[in-house]
Design an enzyme around this catalytic site. Structure first.
Site, short mmCIF file in Angstrom:
data_model
loop_
_atom_site.label_atom_id
_atom_site.label_comp_id
_atom_site.label_asym_id
_atom_site.label_seq_id
_atom_site.Cartn_x
_atom_site.Cartn_y
_atom_site.Cartn_z
CG ASP A 9 58.17 -4.74 34.30
OD1 ASP A 9 58.03 -4.34 33.13
OD2 ASP A 9 57.44 -4.38 35.25
CG ASP A 11 56.72 1.63 33.07
OD1 ASP A 11 56.78 2.81 33.46
OD2 ASP A 11 57.16 1.26 31.97
CG ASP A 223 54.32 -4.44 37.78
OD1 ASP A 223 53.33 -3.68 37.84
OD2 ASP A 223 55.07 -4.45 36.79
#
Length: 272
Positions: A9, A11, A223
């Site tokens: 991922d 961001d 996240d």
């Protein structure tokens, strides 16, 4: 030989809060590639907003964009496979946005379009202005999202933000119930809306298995809530220390946050 994959991922995970790549991460990922790992970006972003990171990592794999909505080949500059939002659903969603006075950023073809410059639009546009022109994503203000949705080839997703977070949460649930669309939180104040059934985990699994590889040999880093599907699908799901507790609970391992060298340390300690 078993092919191993690292799915990343952007961001909140590979990127720092300033939207930069840590030198330690770049170096560790390069070492992982030398050791035989395949690297793939799996992001909620549009492909036009990934250029600087894709180039910095010198990748040759396609990118999974807009939370699994499509697979994009940067070298051929083409969409390899996609499940865009049906136009009728996009129009129904736009009507609901207008009714609830929520502004949306619509991801289409090779651009992101909007009617009103909201906080999310301004924030992302400001970031874009820091990039060289050839890496800058296209933001276009339009008179009507509804008209634009009928003119483009594909609507990938909508990104919604609102000052009233409970109202945005309620709206997301309403959209899922009424339209059967997929609502996933990609940031603490942003919900992404895409075609029902789309997810990072689903598209990643499809790509990995199409290569004849196994998800057991995939290590995925994420996240946020839109990462849960791939954290669970991967053989090893790694949550960042800055992730919500609910995301951490779905991962196999939790490491440090995205301001530290935690990704590099994990790669050196566990993968190579």
């Amino acid at each position: 030989m078993t092919t191993r994959v690292i799915a990343l991922d952007l961001d909140g995970t590979l990127l720092t809060p300033k939207k930069t790549l840590l030198p330690s991460s770049i170096e560790a990922l390069a070492r992982a590639r030398e050791a035989g790992y395949q690297l793939i970006i799996v992001t909620g972003r549009h492909h036009v907003a990934i250029h600087p990171f894709y180039q910095a990592l010198a990748l040759d794999t396609p990118a999974i964009c807009c939370n699994g909505t499509y697979l994009y080949d940067y070298h051929a500059k083409t969409v390899l496979e996609a499940d865009p939002m049906p136009v009728i659903k996009a129009l129904q969603l736009i009507e609901m946005l207008n009714e609830h006075h929520i502004h949306g950023l619509m991801y289409v073809d090779d651009a992101m379009v909007y009617e009103h410059p909201t906080g999310h639009v301004i924030r992302t546009s400001n970031w874009a202005q820091t990039l060289p022109p050839e890496q800058r994503p296209t933001f276009t203000q339009v008179a009507s999202l509804a008209e634009t949705a009928q003119q483009v080839n594909a609507v990938w997703k909508f990104a919604l933000t609102h000052d009233d977070l409970p109202q945005l949460q309620h709206f997301g649930k309403h959209v899922e119930h009424e339209l059967g669309l997929e609502c996933e939180w990609s940031w603490h104040d942003q919900v992404d809306i895409a075609r029902g059934g789309n997810s990072k985990g689903k598209r990643l699994t499809k790509w990995v298995e199409a290569q004849g590889w196994s998800m057991e040999n995939v290590v995925a880093f994420g996240d946020n809530f839109n990462d849960i599907s791939m954290l669970e699908a991967a053989g090893t799901g790694v949550a960042m220390g800055n992730a919500d507790d609910a995301v951490k609970a779905r991962a196999n391992i939790v490491i440090g946050d995205n301001t530290t060298d935690s990704i590099a340390q994990f790669i050196y300690s566990h993968l190579i």
